[in-house]
Design a protein around this motif. Sequence first.
Motif, PDB file in Angstrom:
ATOM      1  N   ASP A 281       0.807  -1.217   0.000  1.00  0.00           N
ATOM      2  CA  ASP A 281       0.000   0.000   0.000  1.00  0.00           C
ATOM      3  C   ASP A 281       0.843   1.271   0.000  1.00  0.00           C
ATOM      4  O   ASP A 281       0.355   2.338   0.311  1.00  0.00           O
ATOM      5  N   LEU A 282       2.120   1.164  -0.381  1.00  0.00           N
ATOM      6  CA  LEU A 282       2.999   2.326  -0.428  1.00  0.00           C
ATOM      7  C   LEU A 282       2.735   3.121  -1.705  1.00  0.00           C
ATOM      8  O   LEU A 282       2.789   2.578  -2.801  1.00  0.00           O
ATOM      9  N   PRO A 283       2.436   4.424  -1.571  1.00  0.00           N
ATOM     10  CA  PRO A 283       2.194   5.235  -2.775  1.00  0.00           C
ATOM     11  C   PRO A 283       3.469   5.357  -3.609  1.00  0.00           C
ATOM     12  O   PRO A 283       4.569   5.388  -3.067  1.00  0.00           O
ATOM     13  N   PRO A 284       3.343   5.435  -4.929  1.00  0.00           N
ATOM     14  CA  PRO A 284       4.526   5.518  -5.786  1.00  0.00           C
ATOM     15  C   PRO A 284       5.389   6.742  -5.515  1.00  0.00           C
ATOM     16  O   PRO A 284       6.593   6.714  -5.717  1.00  0.00           O
ATOM     17  N   SER A 285       4.787   7.816  -5.022  1.00  0.00           N
ATOM     18  CA  SER A 285       5.572   9.024  -4.762  1.00  0.00           C
ATOM     19  C   SER A 285       6.510   8.861  -3.575  1.00  0.00           C
ATOM     20  O   SER A 285       7.471   9.611  -3.435  1.00  0.00           O
ATOM     21  N   LEU A 286       6.271   7.873  -2.714  1.00  0.00           N
ATOM     22  CA  LEU A 286       7.131   7.650  -1.550  1.00  0.00           C
ATOM     23  C   LEU A 286       8.211   6.608  -1.788  1.00  0.00           C
ATOM     24  O   LEU A 286       8.987   6.322  -0.886  1.00  0.00           O
ATOM     25  N   THR A 287       8.255   6.007  -2.953  1.00  0.00           N
ATOM     26  CA  THR A 287       9.266   4.981  -3.203  1.00  0.00           C
ATOM     27  C   THR A 287      10.644   5.569  -3.388  1.00  0.00           C
ATOM     28  O   THR A 287      11.639   4.883  -3.235  1.00  0.00           O
TER      29      THR A 287
END
Length: 127
Positions: free
Chosen positions: A91-97
């Motif tokens: 559930d990690l948003p792509p902007s936080l990767t």
Amino acid sequence: MPDDLPGPHTSLHYYPWIVVRFACTNCRTYSNVRLALLAERFGATTTIGELLAEFHHNCPHRPRKRNGRIMHRDIPCGGYCPDLGATLPPDLPPSLTGLTLIKGGKDDLLPGWEAPAERRRRVGGEE
């Protein structure tokens, strides 16, 4: 156990993410369940392997006989947990990767590219 990657032996108490996902390779069945709901329903000591067995048991595509018993086929249920062994939460948003560092740089050339030609200099003339 908390430092290990999640596996079938991981209990819900030590599962690192909020969402537990289940999917099947033989059919389109999938399920995304919140960790708190699973812990409330099955208990915090239940392992992911036991929940996966429950997912196999409740497969809607398993044919049943007239008397209600389940028929066992040659092809077993292809249920699995896609997040086992993964390092990033589902559930990690792509902007936080974060950014990905690519090995190599501006000076490296691909084999299909020609090397830049040296510039010619005039000989003679102004001196």
